[in-house]
Design an enzyme around this catalytic site. Sequence first.
Site, mmCIF file in Angstrom:
data_model
loop_
_atom_site.group_PDB
_atom_site.id
_atom_site.type_symbol
_atom_site.label_atom_id
_atom_site.label_comp_id
_atom_site.label_asym_id
_atom_site.label_seq_id
_atom_site.Cartn_x
_atom_site.Cartn_y
_atom_site.Cartn_z
ATOM 1 N N HIS A 1 -7.993 -0.646 6.466
ATOM 2 C CA HIS A 1 -8.184 -2.102 7.041
ATOM 3 C C HIS A 1 -8.799 -2.820 5.769
ATOM 4 O O HIS A 1 -9.745 -2.617 4.975
ATOM 5 C CB HIS A 1 -9.321 -1.696 8.082
ATOM 6 N N ASN B 1 -6.241 5.419 8.296
ATOM 7 C CA ASN B 1 -5.818 3.831 8.214
ATOM 8 C C ASN B 1 -6.575 3.349 7.093
ATOM 9 O O ASN B 1 -7.747 3.446 6.877
ATOM 10 C CB ASN B 1 -6.168 3.465 9.331
ATOM 11 N N ASN C 1 0.887 -1.470 0.061
ATOM 12 C CA ASN C 1 -0.056 0.014 0.012
ATOM 13 C C ASN C 1 0.893 1.182 -0.109
ATOM 14 O O ASN C 1 0.514 2.157 -0.904
ATOM 15 C CB ASN C 1 -0.867 -0.102 1.258
ATOM 16 N N MET D 1 1.201 -2.771 12.399
ATOM 17 C CA MET D 1 0.544 -3.228 13.058
ATOM 18 C C MET D 1 0.628 -2.956 14.704
ATOM 19 O O MET D 1 0.851 -3.967 15.388
ATOM 20 C CB MET D 1 1.117 -4.734 12.729
ATOM 21 N N ARG D 2 0.624 -1.811 15.155
ATOM 22 C CA ARG D 2 0.682 -1.569 16.375
ATOM 23 C C ARG D 2 -0.447 -0.379 16.593
ATOM 24 O O ARG D 2 -0.754 0.318 15.755
ATOM 25 C CB ARG D 2 2.040 -0.548 16.555
HETATM 26 C C1 GAR Z 1 -3.078 -4.045 4.208
HETATM 27 O O1 GAR Z 1 -3.956 -5.369 3.664
HETATM 28 C C2 GAR Z 1 -4.126 -3.506 5.215
HETATM 29 O O2 GAR Z 1 -5.255 -3.156 4.912
HETATM 30 C C3 GAR Z 1 -3.796 -4.233 6.513
HETATM 31 O O3 GAR Z 1 -2.252 -4.759 6.253
HETATM 32 C C4 GAR Z 1 -2.111 -4.999 5.123
HETATM 33 C C5 GAR Z 1 -0.531 -4.521 4.821
HETATM 34 O O4 GAR Z 1 -0.290 -4.810 3.601
HETATM 35 N N1 GAR Z 1 -3.956 -3.602 7.615
HETATM 36 C C6 GAR Z 1 -4.600 -4.160 8.646
HETATM 37 O O5 GAR Z 1 -5.097 -5.250 8.919
HETATM 38 C C7 GAR Z 1 -4.880 -3.179 10.058
HETATM 39 N N2 GAR Z 1 -5.482 -3.735 10.892
HETATM 40 P P1 GAR Z 1 0.825 -4.096 2.910
HETATM 41 O O6 GAR Z 1 2.040 -3.933 3.742
HETATM 42 O O7 GAR Z 1 1.482 -5.001 1.499
HETATM 43 O O8 GAR Z 1 0.642 -2.731 2.488
#
Ligand code: GAR
Length: 200
Positions: A108, A106, A13, A89-90
């Site tokens: 999600h 954020n 992302n 992830m914090r």
């Molecule tokens: C993403 O899918 C995001 O939506 C999720 O972590 C992934 C990171 O992927 N976030 C969560 O689960 C937050 N609760 P990336 O490092 O490839 O962007």
Amino acid sequence: MNIAVFASGSGTNFQALIDRVKDGYIPARIALLVSDNKDAYAVERAQKAGIETFILSPKGFKSREAYDKEIIKKLKSKEVGLVALAGFMRLISGHFAKEYKNKILNIHPALLPAFKGTHGVRDAIRYGVKVTGPTVHFVDEELDHGPIVLQDAVSVSEDDTEESLRNKVHRKEYEVYPKAVKLFVEGKLKIEGRRVRIIE
Ligand code: GAR
């Protein structure tokens, strides 16, 4: 506007944001990558893109607030106007949420308020939903809770596995997150209670 992206992992992302800043879609500058994990691939992505990194391990900090205060100092020095959490992830502290109120987004990987937490895709497929998708929301003191900016849906097929569904959700994330960031940067998001109005 200076943006700080926070990422703990692969950072796909983050890459989508880098690409959309580079091609001019998002009229802003990514001034900083913040990570709690020195081994995150996101750190390499930042280096490749010439973006400054601020890596801070939570080890040795007494509390979440103490950790966040260190980060806030850095954000202030870079005059950051938007914090974009991208797989960070914090949980952020209430102090941080207040200090940057209405300035933290954020992404999600589920349609909030369903499947909050760290396993949004896995929880959705195990529950048996037929539709899921990413949510971009403002961050407040509660987990995965602040006002929703954008959501988009993907269908869950009978053949989907957790991995194939994650890929589908990710592809949508790369559309909705840059779009939400662009709207924020252009001053087009108006928060009214829990609802976010998009001013065109
Ligand atoms: C993403 O899918 C995001 O939506 C999720 O972590 C992934 C990171 O992927 N976030 C969560 O689960 C937050 N609760 P990336 O490092 O490839 O962007």
